[in-house]
Design a protein around this motif. Structure first.
Motif, mmCIF file in Angstrom:
data_model
loop_
_atom_site.group_PDB
_atom_site.id
_atom_site.type_symbol
_atom_site.label_atom_id
_atom_site.label_comp_id
_atom_site.label_asym_id
_atom_site.label_seq_id
_atom_site.Cartn_x
_atom_site.Cartn_y
_atom_site.Cartn_z
ATOM 1 N N ASP A 19 0.075 14.983 8.113
ATOM 2 C CA ASP A 19 0.900 13.559 8.026
ATOM 3 C C ASP A 19 0.368 12.985 6.749
ATOM 4 O O ASP A 19 -0.432 11.877 6.967
ATOM 5 C CB ASP A 19 1.098 12.743 8.940
ATOM 6 N N ARG A 20 0.641 13.518 5.645
ATOM 7 C CA ARG A 20 -0.202 13.082 4.183
ATOM 8 C C ARG A 20 0.113 11.224 4.143
ATOM 9 O O ARG A 20 -0.974 10.684 3.934
ATOM 10 C CB ARG A 20 0.375 13.587 2.894
ATOM 11 N N GLU A 21 1.158 10.801 4.224
ATOM 12 C CA GLU A 21 1.419 9.583 3.915
ATOM 13 C C GLU A 21 0.435 8.742 5.076
ATOM 14 O O GLU A 21 0.121 7.542 4.823
ATOM 15 C CB GLU A 21 2.902 8.849 4.261
ATOM 16 N N TYR A 23 -2.376 9.368 6.590
ATOM 17 C CA TYR A 23 -3.761 9.641 6.051
ATOM 18 C C TYR A 23 -3.948 8.556 5.013
ATOM 19 O O TYR A 23 -5.070 7.701 5.047
ATOM 20 C CB TYR A 23 -4.183 10.854 5.699
ATOM 21 N N LEU A 24 -2.889 8.272 4.252
ATOM 22 C CA LEU A 24 -3.305 7.332 3.133
ATOM 23 C C LEU A 24 -3.222 5.744 3.967
ATOM 24 O O LEU A 24 -4.064 4.936 3.431
ATOM 25 C CB LEU A 24 -2.140 7.502 1.942
ATOM 26 N N ALA A 25 -2.222 5.643 4.820
ATOM 27 C CA ALA A 25 -2.135 4.325 5.288
ATOM 28 C C ALA A 25 -3.375 3.928 6.070
ATOM 29 O O ALA A 25 -4.054 2.943 5.858
ATOM 30 C CB ALA A 25 -0.973 4.309 6.092
ATOM 31 N N GLU A 26 -3.918 5.278 6.782
ATOM 32 C CA GLU A 26 -5.064 5.027 7.774
ATOM 33 C C GLU A 26 -6.265 4.636 6.835
ATOM 34 O O GLU A 26 -7.097 3.785 7.050
ATOM 35 C CB GLU A 26 -5.348 6.144 8.486
ATOM 36 N N ALA A 27 -6.460 5.233 5.605
ATOM 37 C CA ALA A 27 -7.582 5.159 4.657
ATOM 38 C C ALA A 27 -7.522 3.337 4.330
ATOM 39 O O ALA A 27 -8.508 2.813 4.154
ATOM 40 C CB ALA A 27 -7.593 5.981 3.708
ATOM 41 N N LEU A 28 -6.377 3.076 3.776
ATOM 42 C CA LEU A 28 -6.306 1.763 3.486
ATOM 43 C C LEU A 28 -6.620 0.957 4.554
ATOM 44 O O LEU A 28 -7.349 -0.133 4.272
ATOM 45 C CB LEU A 28 -4.858 1.666 2.942
ATOM 46 N N LYS A 29 -5.946 1.100 5.647
ATOM 47 C CA LYS A 29 -6.385 0.120 6.862
ATOM 48 C C LYS A 29 -7.853 -0.060 7.070
ATOM 49 O O LYS A 29 -8.391 -0.936 7.372
ATOM 50 C CB LYS A 29 -5.623 0.697 7.954
ATOM 51 N N LYS A 30 -8.374 1.405 6.955
ATOM 52 C CA LYS A 30 -10.001 1.238 7.509
ATOM 53 C C LYS A 30 -10.827 0.566 6.319
ATOM 54 O O LYS A 30 -11.706 -0.071 6.699
ATOM 55 C CB LYS A 30 -10.316 2.823 7.657
ATOM 56 N N LEU A 31 -10.143 0.639 5.267
ATOM 57 C CA LEU A 31 -10.823 0.058 4.038
ATOM 58 C C LEU A 31 -10.699 -1.517 4.247
ATOM 59 O O LEU A 31 -11.856 -2.432 4.043
ATOM 60 C CB LEU A 31 -10.291 0.374 2.577
ATOM 61 N N ASP A 32 -9.370 -1.916 4.511
ATOM 62 C CA ASP A 32 -9.315 -3.550 4.701
ATOM 63 C C ASP A 32 -10.014 -3.861 5.938
ATOM 64 O O ASP A 32 -10.226 -4.981 5.905
ATOM 65 C CB ASP A 32 -7.712 -3.394 4.803
ATOM 66 N N GLU A 33 -10.119 -3.081 7.066
ATOM 67 C CA GLU A 33 -10.911 -3.803 8.337
ATOM 68 C C GLU A 33 -12.508 -3.954 7.990
ATOM 69 O O GLU A 33 -13.058 -4.319 8.647
ATOM 70 C CB GLU A 33 -10.452 -2.439 9.423
ATOM 71 N N HIS A 34 -12.862 -3.058 6.913
ATOM 72 C CA HIS A 34 -14.244 -3.396 6.682
ATOM 73 C C HIS A 34 -14.685 -4.748 6.241
ATOM 74 O O HIS A 34 -13.990 -5.431 5.730
ATOM 75 C CB HIS A 34 -14.725 -2.499 5.570
ATOM 76 N N PRO A 35 -15.750 -5.504 6.732
ATOM 77 C CA PRO A 35 -15.691 -6.779 6.712
ATOM 78 C C PRO A 35 -16.554 -7.199 5.210
ATOM 79 O O PRO A 35 -16.212 -8.224 4.764
ATOM 80 C CB PRO A 35 -16.909 -7.094 7.467
ATOM 81 N N PHE A 94 -12.497 21.488 -4.558
ATOM 82 C CA PHE A 94 -11.130 21.106 -4.849
ATOM 83 C C PHE A 94 -9.891 21.255 -3.956
ATOM 84 O O PHE A 94 -8.843 21.911 -4.228
ATOM 85 C CB PHE A 94 -10.682 21.442 -6.187
ATOM 86 N N GLY A 95 -10.122 21.916 -2.791
ATOM 87 C CA GLY A 95 -9.549 22.476 -1.606
ATOM 88 C C GLY A 95 -8.662 21.563 -0.875
ATOM 89 O O GLY A 95 -9.021 20.247 -1.251
ATOM 90 N N PRO A 96 -7.773 21.949 0.031
ATOM 91 C CA PRO A 96 -7.154 21.123 1.185
ATOM 92 C C PRO A 96 -8.075 20.171 1.621
ATOM 93 O O PRO A 96 -9.033 20.298 1.924
ATOM 94 C CB PRO A 96 -6.568 21.969 1.969
ATOM 95 N N ARG A 97 -7.427 18.910 1.662
ATOM 96 C CA ARG A 97 -8.208 17.699 2.612
ATOM 97 C C ARG A 97 -7.052 16.821 3.138
ATOM 98 O O ARG A 97 -6.117 16.563 2.713
ATOM 99 C CB ARG A 97 -9.045 17.214 1.718
ATOM 100 N N THR A 98 -7.523 16.266 4.317
ATOM 101 C CA THR A 98 -6.721 15.277 5.059
ATOM 102 C C THR A 98 -6.749 14.144 4.273
ATOM 103 O O THR A 98 -5.901 13.361 3.816
ATOM 104 C CB THR A 98 -7.348 14.774 6.535
ATOM 105 N N ILE A 99 -7.796 13.781 3.768
ATOM 106 C CA ILE A 99 -8.101 12.505 2.779
ATOM 107 C C ILE A 99 -9.040 12.708 1.914
ATOM 108 O O ILE A 99 -9.984 13.204 2.179
ATOM 109 C CB ILE A 99 -8.017 11.115 3.676
#
Length: 178
Positions: A19-21, A23-35, A94-99
């Motif tokens: 679920d590519r979208e 993974y993008l949303a989770e990465a943004l959320k995790k970045l924003d949750e960092h203090p 340069f292979g496949p990746r979740t994020i």
């Protein structure tokens, strides 16, 4: 974060597994949750052809602007931890990746260490980075993106970068940018 200690950094995000979208949303959320990181804005999401290793599914790519009080190396460590938490496996270059999270710009700084080069050394060659970055810059007041647009105009491969979904931070994600 005190204003004197804050740097604006720009990060490229990409995913082409599962679920590519999400993974993008989770990465943004995790970045924003960092203090010590605050996501300010993000580009729309673009579906892009793979580059390098082409025998893989299409990517979803985007760019995000963040405020951070972390050093460039500290921000990179946070980004790599997020990749690991979200299941990133590095077995094919340069292979496949979740994020995939790449630090593109860190304020006005130029950094050259064995582990980090900023500005990102190949961003000027990659439409899948420059198109979302130009989109992001167009939504941030007082940001000059003339050099990005100039480089993008000269670049081949833009036809492989198609708008997939318009995004706005934080309303699309449901997260607070505080």
């Amino acid at each position: 974060m005190s204003p004197a200690d804050i740097t604006t950094a720009y990060i490229a995000l990409g995913s082409n597994i599962g679920d590519r979208e999400r993974y993008l949303a989770e990465a943004l959320k995790k970045l924003d949750e960092h203090p010590h990181v605050q996501v300010l804005a993000c580009s729309s999401i673009y579906e892009t052809d793979p580059v390098g290793y082409v025998d893989q599914d299409a990517f979803l790519n985007m760019a995000a602007a963040v405020h951070t009080s972390l050093s460039p190396e500290g921000l990179l460590a946070v980004m790599q931890n997020i990749e690991q938490v979200l299941g990133r496996v590095r077995d094919i270059r340069f292979g496949p990746r979740t994020i995939d999270l790449d630090l593109l710009l860190y304020g006005e700084r130029e950094i050259r260490t064995p582990d980090l080069i900023v500005p990102h050394p190949r961003m000027q060659e990659r439409a899948f980075v420059l198109v979302p970055l130009a989109d992001l810059f167009s939504h941030i007041p007082n940001t000059s993106f003339a050099s990005i647009e100039k480089q993008l105009a000269k670049l081949d491969g833009k036809e492989g970068v198609m708008l997939w979904k318009k995004m706005q931070w934080p309303s699309e994600s449901g997260h607070s940018a505080s």
